[in-house]
Scaffold this active site. Structure first.
Site, PDB file in Angstrom:
ATOM      1  N   GLU A  65      -3.252   1.077  -6.595  1.00  0.00           N
ATOM      2  CA  GLU A  65      -2.360   0.042  -6.783  1.00  0.00           C
ATOM      3  C   GLU A  65      -1.982   0.069  -8.476  1.00  0.00           C
ATOM      4  OE1 GLU A  65       0.557  -1.338  -6.174  1.00  0.00           O
ATOM      5  OE2 GLU A  65      -0.317  -2.075  -4.246  1.00  0.00           O
TER       6      GLU A  65
ATOM      7  N   CYS B 234       0.855  -1.131   0.020  1.00  0.00           N
ATOM      8  CA  CYS B 234      -0.131   0.082   0.079  1.00  0.00           C
ATOM      9  C   CYS B 234       0.903   1.341  -0.028  1.00  0.00           C
ATOM     10  CB  CYS B 234      -0.925  -0.046   1.198  1.00  0.00           C
ATOM     11  SG  CYS B 234      -1.961   1.502   1.180  1.00  0.00           S
TER      12      CYS B 234
END
Length: 271
Positions: free
Chosen positions: A114, A2
């Site tokens: 992402e 993350c």
């Protein structure tokens, strides 16, 4: 992993969702659609109030800096690299194990970004070769639009170069716990492109479902073996993902337009 996420909900909304008892109006953060490491972020934690008569933990909404600095660090310079802690090893790594036992938090988000890392590019990364294609970013979020509750850790660090009464004498920092990405189909698969989170990237933030919030935040739970049960992945089928503009790749870009869903990957991007 993350490395970037979106957080647009205000303290009133978060206080209602997480049953927060204490938050300071002067600590309000503006909506942030491109949260990057070293920024200040909201975190929910259970901790006794400072100078309070009772040692009872109080659920608080606090502003923390993203990028954990262990209490024993001589300088805070490594914090920007410690934005993620792996669920598989968080109980044993020196930088995280004390916080895992006693200082756990929830980091609320709308969802996270992402950048797709396909097999051929992963091989290039392993070989240390330069990447030739732009990565396509995806926004990953709960399919029902609820708050994405990321499991986190927080830590206190004392800047010994400053006097005790200096407002920056203490740093409170945090890290997001990550786990293996889901290999099951997304709740709402894109028309083209990845059909699972693992197709995008092999790691993802550990999402805590509401039934785990109280147990995760409880500072009385300190046994690592007991706590590791809470690191189990959430049920499959709760997430969706869709392509967004490569504008999110520049941290200077910040606005709700970054969350706009594209019909498909941008031309010239990987995948």
């Amino acid at each position: 992993m993350c490395g970037r996420y979106a957080a647009s909900r205000g303290p009133e909304d978060l206080a209602g969702v997480f049953e927060v008892e204490k938050w300071e109006p002067e600590e309000v953060l503006a909506p942030d659609y491109n949260v990057a490491p070293t920024k200040e972020v909201y975190a929910v934690l259970d901790r006794p109030l400072k100078d309070a008569d009772s040692p009872k933990p109080v659920r608080q909404l606090r502003r923390l800096k993203w990028g954990l600095v262990p209490s024993w660090s001589k300088t805070p310079e490594g914090g920007a690299r410690m934005i993620n802690a792996r669920a598989e090893t968080v109980h044993e790594k020196p930088s995280y194990r004390r916080a895992f036992s006693t200082r756990r938090c929830i980091i609320p988000a709308d969802g996270y970004y992402e950048w797709v890392t396909a097999k051929d590019e992963r091989e290039l990364e392993v070989e240390g070769r330069k990447k030739r294609q732009r990565k396509q970013p995806y926004f990953v979020l709960p399919a029902d639009g609820s708050v994405f509750a990321m499991a986190g850790l927080y830590e206190f660090w004392r800047d010994r170069t400053l006097p005790d009464d200096h407002p920056l004498a203490w740093w409170v920092t945090c890290s997001v716990i990550t786990t293996e990405a889901e290999t099951t189909p997304l709740a709402v698969p894109p028309a083209e492109g990845p059909q699972t989170l693992a197709d995008i990237h092999p790691r993802m933030p550990l999402m805590l479902t509401p039934d785990r919030w109280d147990s995760w935040l409880d500072p009385a739970r300190t046994d690592p073996d007991d706590l590791r049960e809470l690191l189990a992945p959430p049920p499959a089928g709760l997430m969706r993902a869709y392509p967004v503009s490569t504008a999110v790749s520049n941290v200077r870009n910040n606005g709700p337009e970054l969350l706009k869903e594209l019909e498909g990957p941008e031309e010239g991007t990987l995948f």
